[in-house]
Design a protein around this motif. Structure first.
Motif, PDB file in Angstrom:
ATOM      1  N   ILE A 151       0.855  -1.182   0.000  1.00  0.00           N
ATOM      2  CA  ILE A 151       0.000   0.000   0.000  1.00  0.00           C
ATOM      3  C   ILE A 151       0.891   1.233   0.000  1.00  0.00           C
ATOM      4  O   ILE A 151       1.692   1.431   0.918  1.00  0.00           O
ATOM      5  CB  ILE A 151      -0.937   0.038   1.224  1.00  0.00           C
ATOM      6  N   LEU A 177      -6.145   0.146   4.584  1.00  0.00           N
ATOM      7  CA  LEU A 177      -5.224  -0.572   5.466  1.00  0.00           C
ATOM      8  C   LEU A 177      -5.981  -1.343   6.546  1.00  0.00           C
ATOM      9  O   LEU A 177      -5.697  -2.515   6.821  1.00  0.00           O
ATOM     10  CB  LEU A 177      -4.252   0.420   6.118  1.00  0.00           C
ATOM     11  N   VAL A 193       0.541  -6.857   4.864  1.00  0.00           N
ATOM     12  CA  VAL A 193       0.615  -5.546   4.232  1.00  0.00           C
ATOM     13  C   VAL A 193       2.016  -4.974   4.364  1.00  0.00           C
ATOM     14  O   VAL A 193       2.633  -5.049   5.436  1.00  0.00           O
ATOM     15  CB  VAL A 193      -0.395  -4.565   4.871  1.00  0.00           C
ATOM     16  N   LEU A 244       3.754  -1.229   3.851  1.00  0.00           N
ATOM     17  CA  LEU A 244       3.312   0.163   3.771  1.00  0.00           C
ATOM     18  C   LEU A 244       4.461   1.078   3.370  1.00  0.00           C
ATOM     19  O   LEU A 244       5.552   1.007   3.938  1.00  0.00           O
ATOM     20  CB  LEU A 244       2.760   0.600   5.132  1.00  0.00           C
ATOM     21  N   VAL A 277       2.271   4.501  13.266  1.00  0.00           N
ATOM     22  CA  VAL A 277       1.244   3.928  12.392  1.00  0.00           C
ATOM     23  C   VAL A 277       0.107   3.327  13.221  1.00  0.00           C
ATOM     24  O   VAL A 277      -1.069   3.456  12.876  1.00  0.00           O
ATOM     25  CB  VAL A 277       1.855   2.883  11.440  1.00  0.00           C
ATOM     26  N   LEU A 318       1.913  -6.167   9.422  1.00  0.00           N
ATOM     27  CA  LEU A 318       2.210  -4.975   8.631  1.00  0.00           C
ATOM     28  C   LEU A 318       3.681  -4.638   8.746  1.00  0.00           C
ATOM     29  O   LEU A 318       4.220  -4.546   9.853  1.00  0.00           O
ATOM     30  CB  LEU A 318       1.362  -3.788   9.090  1.00  0.00           C
ATOM     31  N   TYR A 331       6.782  -1.907   7.309  1.00  0.00           N
ATOM     32  CA  TYR A 331       6.913  -0.521   6.845  1.00  0.00           C
ATOM     33  C   TYR A 331       8.261  -0.341   6.163  1.00  0.00           C
ATOM     34  O   TYR A 331       9.293  -0.814   6.664  1.00  0.00           O
ATOM     35  CB  TYR A 331       6.801   0.417   8.046  1.00  0.00           C
TER      36      TYR A 331
END
Length: 207
Positions: A7, A22, A32, A34, A61, A72, A74
């Protein structure tokens, strides 16, 4: 093997759309990755008061989304050696939400200005699902040309244009945001219950 959705959040107004996408992906148990552009951090701060710092991304986040992060990961936007910059990195696809005119142009012409643009280009060349959510309006001819180029490259161009049939003229801002987020998840092929689907029955929303 972990195979996340990537994303990308660019600098256009519309960070609530990114949050809704999200949140829905994490609610669905999806992995995910990010990427938040430099310009998007300014927009996020202006629209929500939230900050995202590379060194403190987990706390920042989680505070922005108001939830635990699940699976998730990053990646800093300036890290062009990050996993998503390579076609050999396993990913299911990518959504750029919201997508600024600058991000659309950069992806369309292969600029690779930052990790967001590079990741989108990689997903296109690998023929993975790629969804671009432009929000700015009105648009210029050059913007339309870039959107056509993205379409021709295999991307789904999904403007942030909410429908009202699910909740009516009295829809809340969150319902309209969720409608767009749901359309993004539809394009990615991820099940969700973010909006009431059209069934062919007029006035069903009042039943």
């Amino acid at each position: 093997m972990r195979e996340p959705w990537i994303i990308g959040v660019s600098g256009a107004s519309g960070t609530p759309y990114a949050k809704a996408v999200l949140t829905a992906l994490l609610d669905a148990g999806e992995s995910v990755d990010l990427v938040i552009s430099k310009a998007a951090r300014l927009t996020l701060l202006d629209e929500t008061g939230a900050t995202v710092r590379d060194a403190h991304w987990k706390d920042d986040v989680a505070a922005w989304l108001g939830r635990d992060l699940g699976d998730l990961a990053y990646w800093p936007a300036n890290d062009l050696a990050a996993g998503p910059s390579s076609g050999s990195y396993p990913a299911r696809g990518m959504a750029v939400v919201p997508a600024s005119t600058a991000a659309c142009a950069g992806i369309a012409i292969g600029l690779s200005k930052d990790l967001l643009q590079r990741s989108a280009e990689v997903n296109l060349k690998e023929r993975r699902r790629t969804v671009v959510v432009p929000r700015e309006t009105p648009v210029t001819r050059s913007h339309l040309e870039h959107l056509i180029a993205l379409h021709d490259a295999g991307a789904v161009v999904l403007p942030a244009s909410p429908g009202f049939y699910g909740s009516g003229a009295g829809a809340t801002a969150q319902q309209l945001v969720d409608f767009v987020a749901g359309k993004v998840l539809d394009a990615l092929g991820v099940p969700h219950a973010l909006f009431r689907r059209w069934t062919g029955e007029l006035g069903e929303k009042n039943n």
